[in-house]
Design an enzyme around this catalytic site. Structure first.
Site, short mmCIF file in Angstrom:
data_model
loop_
_atom_site.label_atom_id
_atom_site.label_comp_id
_atom_site.label_asym_id
_atom_site.label_seq_id
_atom_site.Cartn_x
_atom_site.Cartn_y
_atom_site.Cartn_z
N TYR A 142 37.09 -1.17 11.59
CA TYR A 142 36.61 -2.02 10.50
C TYR A 142 36.30 -3.43 11.02
O TYR A 142 35.56 -4.17 10.39
CB TYR A 142 37.64 -2.11 9.36
CG TYR A 142 37.81 -0.82 8.57
CD1 TYR A 142 37.35 0.39 9.06
CD2 TYR A 142 38.44 -0.82 7.33
CE1 TYR A 142 37.51 1.56 8.35
CE2 TYR A 142 38.61 0.35 6.60
CZ TYR A 142 38.15 1.54 7.12
OH TYR A 142 38.31 2.69 6.41
N LYS A 191 45.83 9.83 16.44
CA LYS A 191 45.01 10.99 16.85
C LYS A 191 44.96 10.97 18.36
O LYS A 191 43.89 10.91 18.97
CB LYS A 191 43.62 10.85 16.20
CG LYS A 191 42.71 12.05 16.38
CD LYS A 191 43.11 13.27 15.58
CE LYS A 191 42.22 14.45 15.94
NZ LYS A 191 42.64 15.71 15.32
N ASP A 223 45.07 14.35 10.95
CA ASP A 223 44.62 15.51 10.16
C ASP A 223 45.83 16.28 9.63
O ASP A 223 45.90 16.65 8.46
CB ASP A 223 43.67 16.41 10.97
CG ASP A 223 44.16 16.68 12.39
OD1 ASP A 223 45.16 16.05 12.82
OD2 ASP A 223 43.55 17.52 13.08
N ASP A 247 43.72 3.53 5.46
CA ASP A 247 42.85 3.43 4.29
C ASP A 247 42.78 4.79 3.58
O ASP A 247 42.93 4.90 2.36
CB ASP A 247 41.45 2.99 4.76
CG ASP A 247 40.51 2.65 3.61
OD1 ASP A 247 41.00 2.42 2.50
OD2 ASP A 247 39.28 2.63 3.85
N ASP A 251 45.08 6.24 -0.02
CA ASP A 251 44.44 6.77 -1.24
C ASP A 251 45.04 8.13 -1.59
O ASP A 251 45.29 8.45 -2.76
CB ASP A 251 42.92 6.92 -1.06
CG ASP A 251 42.16 5.69 -1.55
OD1 ASP A 251 42.73 4.58 -1.46
OD2 ASP A 251 41.01 5.84 -1.99
C1 IPM Z 1 41.04 -0.76 0.47
C2 IPM Z 1 39.57 -0.65 0.27
C3 IPM Z 1 38.88 -1.60 1.24
C4 IPM Z 1 39.24 -1.17 2.63
C5 IPM Z 1 37.37 -1.71 1.10
C6 IPM Z 1 36.95 -2.03 -0.31
C7 IPM Z 1 36.79 -2.70 2.07
O1 IPM Z 1 39.15 0.65 0.42
O2 IPM Z 1 41.59 -1.87 0.32
O3 IPM Z 1 41.65 0.25 0.74
O4 IPM Z 1 38.62 -0.29 3.20
O5 IPM Z 1 40.20 -1.71 3.16
MG MG Z 2 40.72 2.03 0.55
#
Ligand code: IPM
Ligand code: MG
Length: 356
Positions: A142, A191, A223, A247, A251
């Site tokens: 990133y 990984k 994975d 990231d 989620d």
């Molecule tokens: C998060 C989001 C951000 C990231 C995006 C919106 C840049 O997905 O905070 O998890 O990838 O860090």
């Molecule tokens: Mg995110």
């Protein structure tokens, strides 16, 4: 005590959830005799509209001069076609980088009252879910070199995944320290069977581990980790991983809490300055309708009290109030289930204040 807080409410549902967060914090301040001074600054799409750029220097300066930063959410369809460096998300990445916030803490906790809202089978979560994802936040692809180039296959694009020993070492130490205060179990996710950056990552984690013999350490490939997370969520305590893996896995972990609307986060560096934001995004489809769940943002406010200001009792006061309101059966739409009382964003905020 008096604390200076920079507020980047941002776009979409950001301002709505932030409003409730501030009301809750002010009430806690009253109860415990603290004052919070807020300076509102623009970041994300709203800053693009006003200044033509997602992260104005003034926003960075105000954040740097504050005791902590509260962030709502950035982004929306209006700005989706802008080039990469002009997108609202730059505000988020730019602030993380400018403030040196390399450690992202994302606690995924399943409240007893929300077991029905968890999409996993009841037997998988009967022992509860309480996972702390520690995501590296200012390195990896990133932040690495990126660009376009011509290859024999035509135009190509690249994002470089690079980690230095120092970057891995500091995030690993943070993760071990956190594990020490929890169930003393750290899972490293990488990984290393494929990536050179992961091989360096793994070797640094093993080195740092020598200083934490009291913490049990294991390793998973990313994975496999994504699979284990839904097969045996209760067996995880703290997870440490790089930026992109964190990231994605955070989620996934968020869904175990019933809704991404429940997940707070803290972004920390070496000092006490931190940035606190819900893990959910700007959700433009439900913005302005008073239906968004403010709990992730309110719990982020609690994390700020604890991690930046050292106010553990005050933080607990907020967390307990959230639990109480859930136990009383109040739900926003995202965590609604049969027999519960459906409320909007403002009413959820009011109920939490009432139960502080
Ligand atoms: C998060 C989001 C951000 C990231 C995006 C919106 C840049 O997905 O905070 O998890 O990838 O860090
Ligand atoms: Mg995110």
């Amino acid at each position: 005590m008096n604390y200076k807080i920079a507020v980047v409410a941002g776009d979409g549902v950001g301002p709505e959830v932030m409003e409730q967060n501030i009301l809750v914090l002010n009430e806690v301040g009253k109860k415990f005799s603290h004052t919070f001074d807020y300076t509102h600054v623009l970041g994300g799409g709203c800053a693009i509209d006003k200044f033509g750029e997602p992260l104005p220097q003034e926003t960075i300066d105000v954040c740097k001069a504050s005791d902590s930063v509260l962030l709502g959410a950035v982004g929306g369809w209006q700005w989706d076609t802008l080039p990469g460096d002009k997108r609202p998300e730059r505000a988020l990445l730019g602030l993380r980088g400018a403030l040196g916030l390399y450690a992202n803490l994302r606690p995924a906790t399943l409240h007893d009252a929300l077991k029905d809202a968890c999409p996993l089978k009841p037997e998988l979560v009967k022992d509860g879910v309480d996972i702390m994802v520690v995501r590296e936040l200012t390195g990896g692809m990133y932040f690495g070199d990126k660009g376009r180039k011509q290859t024999e296959m035509g135009e190509a694009a690249y994002d470089v995944e690079q980690y230095s020993v120092k970057e891995v070492e500091r995030i690993t130490r943070q993760a071990f320290e956190i594990a020490r205060k929890r169930k003393k179990h750290l899972t490293n996710v990488d990984k290393q069977n494929v990536l050179e950056s992961s091989r360096l990552w793994r070797s640094v984690v093993l080195d740092v581990a020598k200083d934490y013999p009291d913490v049990e350490l294991d390793h998973l490939y990313v994975d496999n980790a994504s699979m284990q997370l839904i097969m045996r969520p209760s067996t995880f305590d703290v997870i440490v991983t790089g930026n992109i893996f964190g990231d994605i896995l955070s989620d996934e972990a968020s869904q175990m809490t019933g809704s991404i609307g429940m997940l707070p986060s803290a972004s920390l560096g070496d000092g006490s300055l931190g940035m606190y934001e819900p893990v959910h995004g700007s959700a433009p489809d439900i913005a302005g309708k008073d239906i968004v769940n403010p709990i992730a943002t309110i719990l982020s406010g609690a994390m700020m009290l604890k991690y930046s200001f050292g106010l553990a009792d005050e933080a607990k006061c907020i967390e307990d109030a959230v639990t109480k309101v859930l136990n009383l059966g109040y739900r926003t739409g995202d965590i609604m289930s049969d027999g519960m009382k459906k409320v909007g964003c403002k009413e959820m905020g009011r109920l939490i204040i009432e139960n502080l």
